[in-house]
Design an enzyme around this catalytic site. Structure first.
Site, PDB file in Angstrom:
ATOM      1  NE  ARG A   1      -2.653   0.970   3.635  1.00 16.90           N
ATOM      2  CZ  ARG A   1      -3.526   1.006   4.649  1.00 16.90           C
ATOM      3  NH1 ARG A   1      -4.824   0.932   4.406  1.00 16.90           N
ATOM      4  NH2 ARG A   1      -3.113   1.101   5.892  1.00 16.90           N
TER       5      ARG A   1
ATOM      6  N   GLY B   1      -3.227   4.121  -0.875  1.00 15.73           N
ATOM      7  CA  GLY B   1      -4.496   3.507  -0.480  1.00 15.73           C
ATOM      8  C   GLY B   1      -5.697   3.886  -1.342  1.00 15.73           C
TER       9      GLY B   1
ATOM     10  N   GLY C   1      -1.510   8.239  -4.106  1.00 10.67           N
ATOM     11  CA  GLY C   1      -0.135   7.861  -3.838  1.00 10.67           C
ATOM     12  C   GLY C   1       0.666   7.640  -5.121  1.00 10.67           C
ATOM     13  CB  VAL C   2       4.211   8.460  -5.915  1.00 11.14           C
ATOM     14  CG1 VAL C   2       5.291   7.959  -6.866  1.00 11.14           C
ATOM     15  CG2 VAL C   2       4.090   9.985  -5.995  1.00 11.14           C
TER      16      VAL C   2
ATOM     17  N   GLY D   1       1.036   3.442  -6.387  1.00 12.79           N
ATOM     18  CA  GLY D   1       0.003   2.823  -7.202  1.00 12.79           C
ATOM     19  C   GLY D   1      -0.220   3.601  -8.489  1.00 12.79           C
TER      20      GLY D   1
ATOM     21  CG  ASN E   1      -3.679   3.600 -11.924  1.00 13.22           C
ATOM     22  OD1 ASN E   1      -3.446   2.693 -11.126  1.00 13.22           O
ATOM     23  ND2 ASN E   1      -2.820   4.572 -12.154  1.00 13.22           N
ATOM     24  CE1 TYR E   2      -9.457   6.644 -12.926  1.00 10.78           C
ATOM     25  CE2 TYR E   2     -11.093   6.522 -14.664  1.00 10.78           C
ATOM     26  CZ  TYR E   2     -10.224   7.262 -13.888  1.00 10.78           C
ATOM     27  OH  TYR E   2     -10.152   8.619 -14.082  1.00 10.78           O
TER      28      TYR E   2
HETATM   29  C1  LIG Z   1      -9.992  10.293  -5.419  1.00  9.29           C
HETATM   30  C2  LIG Z   1      -9.263   9.570  -6.511  1.00  9.29           C
HETATM   31  C3  LIG Z   1      -8.855  10.272  -7.634  1.00  9.29           C
HETATM   32  C4  LIG Z   1      -8.150   9.643  -8.641  1.00  9.29           C
HETATM   33  N1  LIG Z   1      -7.739  10.373  -9.720  1.00  9.29           N
HETATM   34  C5  LIG Z   1      -6.995   9.778 -10.672  1.00  9.29           C
HETATM   35  C6  LIG Z   1      -6.482  10.523 -11.768  1.00  9.29           C
HETATM   36  O1  LIG Z   1      -6.709  11.715 -11.896  1.00  9.29           O
HETATM   37  N2  LIG Z   1      -5.741   9.875 -12.684  1.00  9.29           N
HETATM   38  C7  LIG Z   1      -5.465   8.532 -12.569  1.00  9.29           C
HETATM   39  O2  LIG Z   1      -4.749   7.988 -13.414  1.00  9.29           O
HETATM   40  N3  LIG Z   1      -5.943   7.814 -11.557  1.00  9.29           N
HETATM   41  C8  LIG Z   1      -6.689   8.395 -10.608  1.00  9.29           C
HETATM   42  N4  LIG Z   1      -7.151   7.649  -9.564  1.00  9.29           N
HETATM   43  C9  LIG Z   1      -6.810   6.221  -9.513  1.00  9.29           C
HETATM   44  C10 LIG Z   1      -5.414   6.053  -8.912  1.00  9.29           C
HETATM   45  O3  LIG Z   1      -4.434   6.455  -9.815  1.00  9.29           O
HETATM   46  C11 LIG Z   1      -5.150   4.586  -8.598  1.00  9.29           C
HETATM   47  O4  LIG Z   1      -6.112   4.110  -7.703  1.00  9.29           O
HETATM   48  C12 LIG Z   1      -3.754   4.393  -8.011  1.00  9.29           C
HETATM   49  O5  LIG Z   1      -3.353   3.061  -8.203  1.00  9.29           O
HETATM   50  C13 LIG Z   1      -3.705   4.756  -6.545  1.00  9.29           C
HETATM   51  O6  LIG Z   1      -2.403   4.693  -6.050  1.00  9.29           O
HETATM   52  P1  LIG Z   1      -2.180   4.613  -4.468  1.00  9.29           P
HETATM   53  O7  LIG Z   1      -0.754   4.410  -4.218  1.00  9.29           O
HETATM   54  O8  LIG Z   1      -2.862   5.756  -3.819  1.00  9.29           O
HETATM   55  O9  LIG Z   1      -3.059   3.342  -4.117  1.00  9.29           O
HETATM   56  P2  LIG Z   1      -2.832   1.926  -3.379  1.00  9.29           P
HETATM   57  O10 LIG Z   1      -4.212   1.499  -3.059  1.00  9.29           O
HETATM   58  O11 LIG Z   1      -1.860   2.090  -2.269  1.00  9.29           O
HETATM   59  O12 LIG Z   1      -2.212   1.041  -4.484  1.00  9.29           O
HETATM   60  C14 LIG Z   1      -2.890   0.718  -5.692  1.00  9.29           C
HETATM   61  C15 LIG Z   1      -2.338  -0.580  -6.281  1.00  9.29           C
HETATM   62  O13 LIG Z   1      -0.948  -0.441  -6.532  1.00  9.29           O
HETATM   63  C16 LIG Z   1      -0.200  -1.358  -5.736  1.00  9.29           C
HETATM   64  N5  LIG Z   1       0.965  -0.651  -5.206  1.00  9.29           N
HETATM   65  C17 LIG Z   1       0.924   0.492  -4.484  1.00  9.29           C
HETATM   66  N6  LIG Z   1       2.160   0.886  -4.190  1.00  9.29           N
HETATM   67  C18 LIG Z   1       3.004  -0.028  -4.721  1.00  9.29           C
HETATM   68  C19 LIG Z   1       4.410  -0.150  -4.726  1.00  9.29           C
HETATM   69  N7  LIG Z   1       5.178   0.747  -4.112  1.00  9.29           N
HETATM   70  N8  LIG Z   1       4.960  -1.210  -5.338  1.00  9.29           N
HETATM   71  C20 LIG Z   1       4.170  -2.129  -5.950  1.00  9.29           C
HETATM   72  N9  LIG Z   1       2.829  -2.047  -5.992  1.00  9.29           N
HETATM   73  C21 LIG Z   1       2.242  -1.003  -5.377  1.00  9.29           C
HETATM   74  C22 LIG Z   1      -1.137  -1.783  -4.643  1.00  9.29           C
HETATM   75  O14 LIG Z   1      -0.775  -3.045  -4.108  1.00  9.29           O
HETATM   76  C23 LIG Z   1      -2.459  -1.781  -5.346  1.00  9.29           C
HETATM   77  O15 LIG Z   1      -2.596  -2.948  -6.112  1.00  9.29           O
HETATM   78  C24 LIG Z   1      -7.859   8.258  -8.546  1.00  9.29           C
HETATM   79  C25 LIG Z   1      -8.288   7.547  -7.427  1.00  9.29           C
HETATM   80  C26 LIG Z   1      -8.994   8.199  -6.414  1.00  9.29           C
HETATM   81  C27 LIG Z   1      -9.447   7.413  -5.214  1.00  9.29           C
END
Ligand SMILES: Cc1cc2nc3c(=O)[nH]c(=O)nc-3n(C[C@H](O)[C@H](O)[C@H](O)COP(=O)(O)OP(=O)(O)OC[C@H]3O[C@@H](n4cnc5c(N)ncnc54)[C@H](O)[C@@H]3O)c2cc1C
Ligand SMILES: *[C@@H]1O[C@H](CO)[C@@H](O)[C@H](O)[C@H]1NC(C)=O
Ligand SMILES: *[C@@H]1O[C@H](CO)[C@@H](O)[C@H](O)[C@H]1NC(C)=O
Ligand SMILES: *[C@@H]1O[C@H](CO)[C@@H](O)[C@H](O)[C@H]1NC(C)=O
Ligand SMILES: *[C@@H]1O[C@H](CO)[C@@H](O)[C@H](O)[C@H]1NC(C)=O
Ligand SMILES: *[C@@H]1O[C@H](CO)[C@@H](O)[C@H](O)[C@H]1NC(C)=O
Ligand SMILES: *[C@@H]1O[C@H](CO)[C@@H](O)[C@H](O)[C@H]1NC(C)=O
Ligand SMILES: *[C@@H]1O[C@H](CO)[C@@H](O)[C@H](O)[C@H]1NC(C)=O
Ligand SMILES: *[C@@H]1O[C@H](CO)[C@@H](O)[C@H](O)[C@H]1NC(C)=O
Length: 532
Positions: free
Chosen positions: A108, A111, A178-179, A181, A474-475
């Site tokens: 994570r 998130g 987060g960067v 995901g 990513n969705y």
């Molecule tokens: C409010 C909101 C707005 C959004 N807007 C956009 C947008 O404008 N453009 C867009 O492209 N997307 C958008 N998204 C989608 C977003 O890019 C993805 O959900 C992204 O994967 C989230 O990254 P995270 O690190 O926050 O999530 P996490 O839930 O922490 O991770 C997402 C996935 O990546 C994996 N992961 C995370 N970190 C790592 C790591 N360091 N190494 C290996 N695997 C990892 C996790 O296991 C999980 O499978 C949005 C989502 C939300 C909730």
């Protein structure tokens, strides 16, 4: 398994917990903790980073990055342990010990995964939380930056703007994402028509692989680097940081938000948007969101409101000359246009009031939290006006789900589909996001709103891509298929894999088979290995 039975399974989880006894058994958990301790450096103690269920702060650590309240319920499966890595060696220990004890690891960063995949699982699991690894090192001279995965996009944008008024980065519009995901899954934002995706602007990366080795692009090789540039990190390795290429932005950009409902000719304007938005000047990105609101002219009736939200990489004069000629039905006026710095445009796009200081981007908490369901589709031919009218009627019947159209074209159409795992390039006019938010707890309520979202997506079938029906990784949407990571893993993976990655799925499988042949890095929608 069908979607419905998956939903049922989530409800049954408390019963299943009893079936998988060992991670809950004290001695096994102690052995795992001992393994973590003996595999980390004495100079970087891991114990302050280990949270078991008995720790008083366990729940607050777990919940601090739950970004979909659908997974904040007492029946949501909880991890038996969380590691909040403070150092790369803690990540290495997590991987080495997770593998040794055959435990399911969830990674994570921010998130924001729509299905909670980074912090929910059907089987006993532990979470590797990376929010402590969030350094950002911007170097304007080389127009690049190293950014660790636990940073948010907002922190990254702030640090760039802190060093330069004329640089930015083409990533998502929500600053708390987060960067980790976002970049590993191929993030996009409002500069995509000019500069492509986040993954079109990656230079290097650091990962911990399945053997616990700390590798960079050179030592991991081009195949793995390609895979973690849009194929989702969680199938391949733990990404620690990315080196990104910064892009140039003008000192002054222009934004606008213009709204028209059906009584104000929204249908005609949306129809014209379809014709022009994907082929406008690359400097102009106009997102279109349609939602259902109470009519302002007729009490007791509902209407559809179209919101046109734009970023233009230039001044308002040039913007108006473009919209006056290319998109006249919008009727954009000088007074609709706001000229500001790029970093202020980031705040505008995420709904902060005008004048909010850039420091707001450093707040890691989202402005609001809701229960939500998301989905995606791609559109390759404009939707005729009569069908738009039908879609709006359907939306009014369903009331809850919103549609967002993000235009492609420009730079997106120039990059080959195989350059990164993200395949949806030339030929796509726009991406649809289905979005439903609600604020009421309860599994029945969730089921109702998830149903409504599926219902609208089903209604859109004739208007969107087919064979495969493409979707944006990513969705993430578990309606597209689930992997049980058993014998049928490849075939289960192909179902959603082809939708997310088209032909690139097979290269991802090849890389996966090479770098993680025993499928340690797995989840409900991971890339599978080749069948034996
Ligand atoms: C409010 C909101 C707005 C959004 N807007 C956009 C947008 O404008 N453009 C867009 O492209 N997307 C958008 N998204 C989608 C977003 O890019 C993805 O959900 C992204 O994967 C989230 O990254 P995270 O690190 O926050 O999530 P996490 O839930 O922490 O991770 C997402 C996935 O990546 C994996 N992961 C995370 N970190 C790592 C790591 N360091 N190494 C290996 N695997 C990892 C996790 O296991 C999980 O499978 C949005 C989502 C939300 C909730
Ligand atoms: C969690 O609890 C264990 C045992 O009670 C303790 O050793 C450890 O320091 C606690 N961890 C944290 C991060 O507080
Ligand atoms: C999550 O659920 C708990 C327990 O029902 C509740 O107390 C808490 O307020 C919820 N969190 C949010 C952010 O709503
Ligand atoms: C840059 O950040 C420092 C603190 O980290 C702050 O004092 C300064 O005002 C910021 N400058 C700009 C231009 O944002
Ligand atoms: C809607 O379109 C009609 C015909 O083109 C026009 O007369 C009318 O002024 C428009 N209404 C609005 C609110 O723009
Ligand atoms: C629409 O109006 C009804 C009352 O007529 C109200 O209950 C509802 O909250 C309103 N909906 C929106 C989206 O404003
Ligand atoms: C709608 O109802 C409100 C009071 O409930 C009233 O003030 C308003 O004038 C009505 N509007 C229309 C368009 O009928
Ligand atoms: C665009 O049209 C508006 C209104 O029709 C007009 O006031 C404005 O001068 C035009 N701007 C440009 C740059 O053509
Ligand atoms: C959701 O949809 C399913 C299948 O269409 C149906 O059986 C179920 O009753 C619906 N649930 C709710 C709460 O609407």
């Amino acid at each position: 398994m069908t979607i419905l039975s998956y939903t049922k399974m989530l409800l049954l989880l408390p019963i299943l917990v009893l079936c998988f006894a060992w991670p809950a058994s004290i001695s096994a958990e102690e052995n795992f903790v001992q393994c973590l301790i003996s595999n980390s450096l004495p100079s970087e103690p891991i114990t302050p980073a280990i949270f078991v269920r008995d720790n008083s702060t366990f729940t607050s650590v777990l919940n601090s990055l739950v970004r979909n309240l659908r997974f904040n319920t007492s029946t949501t499966r909880k991890p038996f342990l969380i590691i909040t890595a403070l150092h790369v060696s803690h990540v290495q220990a997590a991987v080495v010990c997770g593998k040794k004890f055959s435990l399911q690891l969830k990674i994570r960063s921010g998130g924001h995964n729509y299905e909670g995949i980074s912090y929910v699982a059907e089987v006993p699991f532990f979470i590797l939380d990376l929010f402590n690894l969030r350094s950002i090192d911007v170097d304007i001279k080389t127009e690049s930056a190293w950014v660790q995965v636990g940073a948010t996009l907002g922190e990254l944008y702030y640090e760039i703007a802190n060093k330069s008024k004329t640089h930015g980065f083409p990533a998502g519009v929500c600053p708390t994402v987060g960067v980790g995901g976002h970049l590993s899954g191929g993030g996009y934002g409002n500069m995509m028509r000019k500069y492509g995706l986040t993954v079109d602007n990656l230079i290097d990366a650091q990962v911990v692989d399945v053997n616990g080795r700390f590798l960079d692009r050179k030592s991991m090789g081009e195949d793995l680097f390609w895979a973690i540039s849009g194929g989702g990190g969680s199938s391949f390795a733990v990404v620690i940081s990315y080196k990104i290429h910064l892009v140039r932005v003008p000192e002054i950009v222009t934004v606008f938000r213009v709204q028209r409902n059906l009584e104000q000719n929204a249908t005609d304007i949306v129809f014209e948007w379809e014709q022009v938005a994907p082929s406008l000047d690359k400097d102009l990105f106009i997102r279109l969101t349609m939602d259902v609101i109470n009519s302002t002219t007729q009490n007791g009736t509902m209407t559809v409101r179209a919101t046109f939200l734009a970023l233009f990489l230039g001044d308002s004069k040039r913007l108006l000359s473009i919209t006056n000629t290319s998109f006249p039905s919008l009727g954009l006026k000088e007074s609709d246009c706001i000229e500001q710095s790029w970093v202020q445009s980031v705040l505008f796009w995420t709904n902060f009031p005008l004048g909010t200081p850039a420091e707001a981007l450093l707040d890691r908490r989202p402005q609001t939290l809701t229960f939500l369901k998301r989905g995606s589709d791609y559109v390759k031919t404009p939707i005729p006006k009569v069908d738009l009218e039908r879609i709006f009627k359907r939306m009014i019947e369903l009331e809850a789900p919103m549609l967002t159209f993000n235009p492609y074209g420009g730079r997106m159409a120039e990059i080959p589909a195989s350059a990164t795992p993200f395949p949806h390039r030339a030929g796509n006019l726009w991406k649809i996001q289905y979005a439903t938010n609600w604020n009421e707890p309860g599994n029945d309520v969730s089921e109702k709103f998830v149903n409504l979202t599926r219902n609208l997506r089903r209604y859109m079938t004739p208007f969107v891509s087919k064979n495969p029906r493409e979707a944006f990784y990513n969705y993430q949407d578990l309606d597209l298929g689930i992997n049980h990571n058993g014998k049928a893993s490849f075939f289960e993976g192909k179902v959603y894999g082809i939708k997310y990655f088209k032909g690139n799925f097979y290269r991802l499988v090849k890389v996966k088979t090479q770098v993680d042949p025993n499928n340690f890095f797995r989840n409900e929608q991971s890339v599978p290995t080749l069948p034996h």
